[in-house]
Design a protein around this motif. Structure first.
Motif, mmCIF file in Angstrom:
data_model
loop_
_atom_site.group_PDB
_atom_site.id
_atom_site.type_symbol
_atom_site.label_atom_id
_atom_site.label_comp_id
_atom_site.label_asym_id
_atom_site.label_seq_id
_atom_site.Cartn_x
_atom_site.Cartn_y
_atom_site.Cartn_z
ATOM 1 N N ARG A 44 13.414 3.170 5.862
ATOM 2 C CA ARG A 44 12.724 3.887 6.705
ATOM 3 C C ARG A 44 11.432 3.677 6.730
ATOM 4 O O ARG A 44 10.552 3.737 7.562
ATOM 5 N N GLY A 45 10.794 3.808 5.353
ATOM 6 C CA GLY A 45 9.229 3.769 5.228
ATOM 7 C C GLY A 45 8.811 2.764 5.715
ATOM 8 O O GLY A 45 7.589 2.439 6.302
ATOM 9 N N LEU A 46 9.392 1.412 5.377
ATOM 10 C CA LEU A 46 8.873 0.081 5.785
ATOM 11 C C LEU A 46 8.833 0.034 7.404
ATOM 12 O O LEU A 46 8.139 -0.502 7.961
ATOM 13 N N VAL A 47 10.117 0.253 8.043
ATOM 14 C CA VAL A 47 10.099 0.370 9.420
ATOM 15 C C VAL A 47 9.259 1.466 9.976
ATOM 16 O O VAL A 47 8.336 0.879 11.089
ATOM 17 N N GLU A 48 8.775 2.434 9.380
ATOM 18 C CA GLU A 48 7.654 3.287 10.102
ATOM 19 C C GLU A 48 6.305 2.679 9.884
ATOM 20 O O GLU A 48 5.551 2.607 10.854
ATOM 21 N N GLU A 81 3.420 -5.489 3.603
ATOM 22 C CA GLU A 81 4.042 -4.416 2.851
ATOM 23 C C GLU A 81 3.942 -4.893 1.212
ATOM 24 O O GLU A 81 3.458 -3.915 0.311
ATOM 25 N N VAL A 82 3.723 -6.240 0.908
ATOM 26 C CA VAL A 82 3.566 -6.719 -0.417
ATOM 27 C C VAL A 82 2.039 -6.490 -0.697
ATOM 28 O O VAL A 82 1.762 -5.995 -1.721
ATOM 29 N N ARG A 83 1.180 -6.707 0.202
ATOM 30 C CA ARG A 83 -0.199 -6.380 -0.055
ATOM 31 C C ARG A 83 -0.414 -5.049 -0.356
ATOM 32 O O ARG A 83 -1.299 -4.630 -1.060
ATOM 33 N N ARG A 84 0.250 -4.251 0.441
ATOM 34 C CA ARG A 84 -0.287 -2.815 0.361
ATOM 35 C C ARG A 84 0.617 -2.122 -0.989
ATOM 36 O O ARG A 84 -0.399 -1.511 -1.793
ATOM 37 N N PHE A 85 1.500 -2.621 -1.538
ATOM 38 C CA PHE A 85 2.278 -2.162 -2.852
ATOM 39 C C PHE A 85 1.153 -2.706 -3.844
ATOM 40 O O PHE A 85 0.820 -1.833 -4.666
ATOM 41 N N LEU A 86 0.755 -4.104 -3.792
ATOM 42 C CA LEU A 86 0.176 -4.564 -5.038
ATOM 43 C C LEU A 86 -1.291 -4.090 -5.101
ATOM 44 O O LEU A 86 -1.809 -3.731 -6.271
ATOM 45 N N THR A 87 -1.984 -3.725 -3.954
ATOM 46 C CA THR A 87 -3.106 -3.307 -3.981
ATOM 47 C C THR A 87 -3.430 -1.861 -4.322
ATOM 48 O O THR A 87 -4.589 -1.336 -4.652
#
Length: 374
Positions: free
Chosen positions: A213-217, A270-276
């Motif tokens: 849900r978070g990823l879709v949002e 999403e990958v960039r958001r998590f890693l940073t």
């Protein structure tokens, strides 16, 4: 051994699957210094509590289900003429502990290197933010009543023993944790624990799940921002049909935009958001800053534990995500970076570039924190 293997015995039991079991136990050798017990000892807890000027909220205390006020175990001080508050008063904290209070070390992944490394590796394996707390409980005492957590939890005992009451669909189950034993509890599992005849020290690793849900949002949010923010027209309360047509038009434009959304770009974001969002993992970095200029073809290097290295093609360039930062290199460097990703340890001579390029790349990766000098 991976972080999940250390905690669960089989990483594939967890990665990519529903974690349905109410209680999953895994036993490791308590005498193995590379195992769970060595991550936080009683002496380590003593040092943190009494010898390193730790401050609340990194420490809190609880007794019989109630969290004690910080004023009961902290004091103030001055440093360079500035006031410090929340410093743990070791004498007060030890007196409360002796009277049955549990000491909670919060956010250990931020300041205790063994758990910093474990959490960093676990985050890379799972792709979910993780945290570490520890609970030091006097003999026969209980810090918290039955409760549940809003995240998945790995628990492992490092000293003494603790009797856990774990509630599942079929009622409560008693589980005794001793040094070297880890337990997995899914989100929402009611539980409580009491120390036995000796002092108990256990660590909890919380897994703060990222959801579909978070990823879709997050994927849809930029498209929603394209919808105009004009006021609804006056009079629609008496004539609701006046909204139907304009709303249908906007929904159709949104549906068209959704059909054209690029899943690959959303996943990359999403990958960039998590890693940073993860803090830099740079223990030993001072030594590396001093040593990187002296690297030779034979210098032993190691991939820094828990440090990400994600490669993104950019045509003639290659973007390398390194957690809190990224770097851009020529695309022809990819084979060397793939070799770095595949090895736990290496020398510059192990890379498939010419000797000078190998050295230049390794020096850059040491400066950026991906590699460390052995």
């Amino acid at each position: 051994m991976s972080a999940l293997d250390l905690l669960s015995g089989d990483a594939q039991t967890f990665i990519g699957k529903v974690w349905a079991s109410r209680v999953h136990l895994h036993r490791t050798d308590p005498a193995d210094p590379r195992g769970l017990v060595g991550l936080l000892s009683l002496d380590d807890a003593d040092h943190l509590l009494t010898a390193c000027a730790i401050r609340a909220p990194s420490v809190r205390m609880a007794k019989d289900g109630a969290v004690l006020p910080e004023s009961a175990y902290t004091r103030g001080a001055t440093l360079a003429g500035k006031q410090l508050t929340g410093l743990v008063d070791a004498r007060k904290a030890l007196a409360l502990f002796d009277d049955g209070a549990t000491v909670v070390f919060q956010g250990l992944h931020r300041y205790w290197p063994p758990l910093t490394r474990l959490v960093a590796e676990l985050e890379l394996e799972l792709g979910h933010p993780c945290q570490a707390n520890a609970y030091l409980t006097p003999p026969g005492s209980q810090g918290f009543a039955v409760h549940s957590d809003s995240h998945d939890v790995f628990v492992f005992q490092t000293a003494g023993s603790k009797q856990w009451e774990v509630h599942g669909p079929d009622g409560p189950e008693e589980v005794l944790l001793e040094p070297g034993i880890s337990m997995y509890l899914p989100t929402g599992t009611p539980h409580a624990a009491r120390a036995q005849d000796t002092v108990s020290l256990h660590v909890t690793l919380g897994i703060n799940q990222l959801t579909w849900r978070g990823l879709v949002e997050r994927t849809v949010a930029p498209l929603l921002r394209e919808v105009g923010d004009e006021h609804l027209p006056a009079g629609y309360l008496e004539d609701p049909a006046a909204l139907a047509g304009p709303l249908a038009e906007r929904l159709e434009r949104l549906a068209t935009a959704l059909r054209g959304a690029d899943p690959g770009a959303a996943v990359e974001a999403e990958v960039r958001r998590f890693l940073t969002s993860r803090p830099p993992r740079l223990d030993g970095g001072l030594r590396d800053v001093l040593a990187h200029a002296e690297l030779t073809q034979a210098t032993r290097l190691r991939r820094r534990p828990g440090h990400p290295c994600v490669l993104l093609d950019r045509g003639e360039r290659l973007e390398v995500l390194l957690g809190d930062r990224s770097m851009s290199v020529p695309a022809w460097v990819r084979p060397a970076l793939e070799e770095v990703r595949a090895r736990a340890e290496l020398t510059p001579a192990d890379l498939p570039l010419d000797a000078q390029s190998n050295l230049v790349l390794c020096r850059r990766l040491v400066r950026e924190g991906l590699l460390e000098v052995r």
